[in-house]
Design a protein around this motif. Structure first.
Motif, PDB file in Angstrom:
ATOM      1  N   LEU B 302      11.364 -48.696 -40.113  1.00 46.42           N
ATOM      2  CA  LEU B 302      10.174 -48.307 -39.490  1.00 46.42           C
ATOM      3  C   LEU B 302       9.545 -48.935 -38.504  1.00 46.42           C
ATOM      4  CD1 LEU B 302       7.875 -47.918 -43.059  1.00 46.42           C
ATOM      5  CD2 LEU B 302       9.856 -46.180 -42.069  1.00 46.42           C
ATOM      6  N   PHE B 303       9.566 -47.798 -37.817  1.00 48.78           N
ATOM      7  CA  PHE B 303       8.864 -48.420 -36.019  1.00 48.78           C
ATOM      8  C   PHE B 303       7.030 -47.458 -36.049  1.00 48.78           C
ATOM      9  CE2 PHE B 303      13.110 -48.006 -36.129  1.00 48.78           C
ATOM     10  CZ  PHE B 303      13.507 -49.693 -35.525  1.00 48.78           C
ATOM     11  N   ARG B 304       6.830 -48.256 -34.661  1.00 48.65           N
ATOM     12  CA  ARG B 304       5.116 -47.223 -34.586  1.00 48.65           C
ATOM     13  C   ARG B 304       5.474 -47.762 -32.947  1.00 48.65           C
ATOM     14  NH1 ARG B 304       0.718 -49.904 -38.278  1.00 48.65           N
ATOM     15  NH2 ARG B 304       1.670 -48.697 -39.815  1.00 48.65           N
ATOM     16  N   GLY B 305       4.705 -47.065 -32.004  1.00 47.59           N
ATOM     17  CA  GLY B 305       4.173 -46.860 -31.286  1.00 47.59           C
ATOM     18  C   GLY B 305       3.454 -45.770 -30.648  1.00 47.59           C
ATOM     19  N   TRP B 306       3.511 -45.937 -29.969  1.00 46.72           N
ATOM     20  CA  TRP B 306       2.613 -43.656 -29.004  1.00 46.72           C
ATOM     21  C   TRP B 306       3.398 -43.561 -28.251  1.00 46.72           C
ATOM     22  CZ3 TRP B 306       1.168 -49.612 -29.107  1.00 46.72           C
ATOM     23  CH2 TRP B 306      -0.681 -49.423 -29.522  1.00 46.72           C
ATOM     24  N   ASN B 307       4.875 -44.233 -26.905  1.00 46.59           N
ATOM     25  CA  ASN B 307       4.909 -43.341 -25.680  1.00 46.59           C
ATOM     26  C   ASN B 307       6.484 -43.360 -26.245  1.00 46.59           C
ATOM     27  OD1 ASN B 307       2.608 -42.463 -24.165  1.00 46.59           O
ATOM     28  ND2 ASN B 307       2.333 -44.390 -24.287  1.00 46.59           N
ATOM     29  N   PHE B 308       7.585 -42.420 -26.026  1.00 43.73           N
ATOM     30  CA  PHE B 308       8.699 -41.615 -26.001  1.00 43.73           C
ATOM     31  C   PHE B 308       8.736 -40.767 -24.134  1.00 43.73           C
ATOM     32  CE2 PHE B 308      10.054 -43.425 -30.055  1.00 43.73           C
ATOM     33  CZ  PHE B 308      11.447 -43.945 -29.891  1.00 43.73           C
ATOM     34  N   ILE B 309       9.810 -41.758 -23.332  1.00 41.64           N
ATOM     35  CA  ILE B 309       9.873 -41.360 -22.133  1.00 41.64           C
ATOM     36  C   ILE B 309      11.586 -40.269 -22.290  1.00 41.64           C
ATOM     37  CG2 ILE B 309      10.313 -41.155 -19.538  1.00 41.64           C
ATOM     38  CD1 ILE B 309       7.431 -43.693 -19.972  1.00 41.64           C
TER      39      ILE B 309
END
Lengths: 98, 473
Positions: B302-309
């Motif tokens: 599992l991963f967590r963050g805010w932004n993908f470009i």
């Protein structure tokens, strides 16, 4: 008619505990204004500075000390709590989130 | 909640009276805080927000009235510290309350339309129609594991209500049915559930999550790791990702202004970027093997963050690494957190043409070579909020970076081991995605499996229905 299982999950509430005794007056007391560092280093403690100014004008005998909690807004700072207790802090105004 | 938590600590552990202050936005959750924690904290509210307000505005807030009570803010602060405790606040009169929730296993029988509406109105869904979890369907779902229906999969603690919440295999199966999952998907859902991690953490920010599956089970359950793997196409990717959100909902993470705070939300939450790694076409070891699992084992990460470009061309004259600098620059680089999703074409180029023998080799190169001005780094609000305090505490290299001139260059990804690479894609073009996601946890799928299924998926594009060869639709 359809019969279905309940997806909701049962929970257990934790026990509760009461508040600390209150002060009889703020005159001559040491009041800490603690910033939880909610908004980050560049925008913290502005509102506490305004509270400090209000105390200076309205209850000048109160000793007001502003502190910024170490870490970020979700981390604990037991060192600061011990410092406040050790320095006979009588009360704490703490905030602010939002 | 941070204010309430600190306030409770001072009240309970140090016996110091507090006057907690928050903005009106949090009044509802703080009312629940009083209800569930039993400590009736004496909150004073100001208008919302305080973040970014000028001193003049803040002064008006302090000299004005609490928008909840319409009483003077300063009067309330003084009273919070000095007004004698009421009957429900004193230690000698206080009666601790412990309650145990009772779960009704079966709902009252009703029509399908009414039950669909009931599930929605009770906040048990993501707004899309669900498969109703009949006993028969849930029983069929439970054939996907050998574990007993009443076995506890995990336990979480809800901070707002101080509730301890245990969930069983059957509860995960119920949610799996609702999401449209099949019995063969259940071991993956149980692995995700065993972590106790919600797909949408309680935050005002637009947190998003990613669910990665590695190992043989990817192909056995026909997960797509190839062409269009992140697109809404393959059943397994869609329903497993959705099930994680439905699990989170039923754990209590979507209660408005209690756990669900995200101001704008994030569409990733519909299926949480559920994907498998294209191990067959990757030149490097699979992600779960980097986290301690054997390659022949199956695991979720599992991963967590805010932004993908997204990189959308992939044909500049720069190297791929140098091209990535332009995408890394606007991301916060929070404690070096980054997750790069590389098409197999990119991964193989990096290994075979540029000599990066491992994923970590490439992360080390990025760590050493990507630089940005210190001022730009610290101007990022997230960095300021979460790393500024660490720098002030003297933790290196952040303490040194904080003292540098604004135009001094720093290499913000100083911990290449915190950077992740996952190989996903169908090799139609050398694409990649750069994100600020961090890896949070990995968990075994094999622990929950009933039996291995059929194998075979050469290019990673498993489970994709194609147009019938006779042209029928």
């Amino acid at each position: 008619m359809v019969s279905v299982l309940n997806p909701a999950i049962a929970t257990r509430f934790a026990d509760r505990v009461p508040l600390a005794p209150r002060l009889s007056t703020l005159e001559g007391k040491t009041i800490y204004l603690v910033d939880t560092d909610w908004g980050g280093m560049q925008q913290n403690d502005g509102i506490l500075e305004e509270i400090q100014k209000w105390f200076a004008q309205n209850i000048p005998s109160a000793k007001i000390i502003i502190k910024i909690k170490a870490g970020n807004f979700v981390t604990d700072d037991p060192g600061l709590w011990k410092e406040i207790a050790g320095n006979h802090g009588d009360g704490v105004v703490i905030g602010v989130a939002g | 909640m941070a204010v309430a938590t600190c306030s409770r600590t001072l009240e309970q552990e140090y016996g110091i009276p507090t006057a907690p202050v928050s903005t009106l936005e949090f009044a509802a959750v703080l009312a629940d805080d009083r209800r569930f924690h039993g400590v009736p904290l004496r909150f004073t509210y100001t208008p919302h927000p305080v973040a970014g307000m000028t001193a003049a505005v803040l002064r008006k807030y302090i000299e004005g009235t609490d928008p909840a009570s319409h009483r003077s803010v300063t009067d309330e602060i003084i009273e919070a510290l000095t007004k004698p405790l009421g009957e429900d606040e004193r230690a000698d009169t206080y009666v601790p309350v412990t309650r145990t929730g009772v779960r009704q296993a079966l709902l009252e029988p009703d029509t399908e339309d009414n039950l669909q509406r009931l599930f929605y109105e009770r906040g048990w869904t993501d707004g899309l129609p669900i498969i109703l979890p009949t006993e028969e369907r849930v029983g069929h779902m439970l054939t996907g594991t050998t574990h007993a229906p009443d076995e506890v999969v995990g336990e979480i603690y809800l901070h707002d209500t101080r509730e301890h919440l245990k969930f069983t295999v059957e509860m995960v199966a119920i949610v799996g049915v609702m999401a449209g999952a099949r019995p063969e998907h259940l071991p993956v859902l149980l692995a995700v559930a065993s972590t106790g991690q919600p797909s949408i953490p309680g935050s005002t920010t637009p947190f998003a999550t990613m669910l990665l599956v590695n190992g043989p089970i990817r192909n056995e359950i026909e997960m797509n790791s190839g062409i269009g793997a992140f697109s809404p196409r393959a059943l397994a990717n869609s329903v497993i990702g959705r099930a994680w959100t439905l699990l989170s909902i039923n754990w209590g993470y979507f209660r408005l202004r209690k756990q669900f705070w995200t101001s704008q939300g994030n569409p990733i939450g519909y299926n949480n970027m559920c994907v498998a790694e294209n191990e067959e076409r990757s030149p490097w070891e699979p992600f779960h093997a980097q986290k301690g699992y054997e390659a022949h084992e199956s695991a979720v990460s599992l991963f967590r963050g805010w932004n993908f470009i997204n990189n959308v061309v992939g044909s500049s004259r720069r190297s791929i690494g140098e091209d990535m600098f332009t995408q890394l620059r606007p991301l916060p680089g929070l404690f070096s957190a980054a997750t790069l999703i590389l098409d197999p074409l990119v991964a193989r180029h990096l290994k075979h043409d540029e000599g990066f023998q491992t994923k970590l080799d490439f992360c080390r190169w990025l760590s050493l070579n990507f630089k940005m001005p210190a001022g730009e780094f610290w101007d990022n609000d997230l960095i300021d909020m979460l790393m500024g305090p660490v720098a002030i505490q003297g933790v290196e290299p952040y303490a040194t970076w904080k003292k540098l001139p604004k135009d001094a260059l720093i290499a913000p990804y100083d911990k290449p081991e915190n950077m992740n690479i996952v190989v996903v894609g169908g090799e139609t073009s050398p694409m990649w995605k750069v994100s600020d996601f961090s890896h949070t946890v990995s968990a075994s799928v094999d622990k929950w499996r009933a039996k291995p299924l059929a194998d075979g998926c050469a290019d990673g594009s498993c489970g994709l229905p194609d147009e019938p060869s006779n042209g029928a639709h």
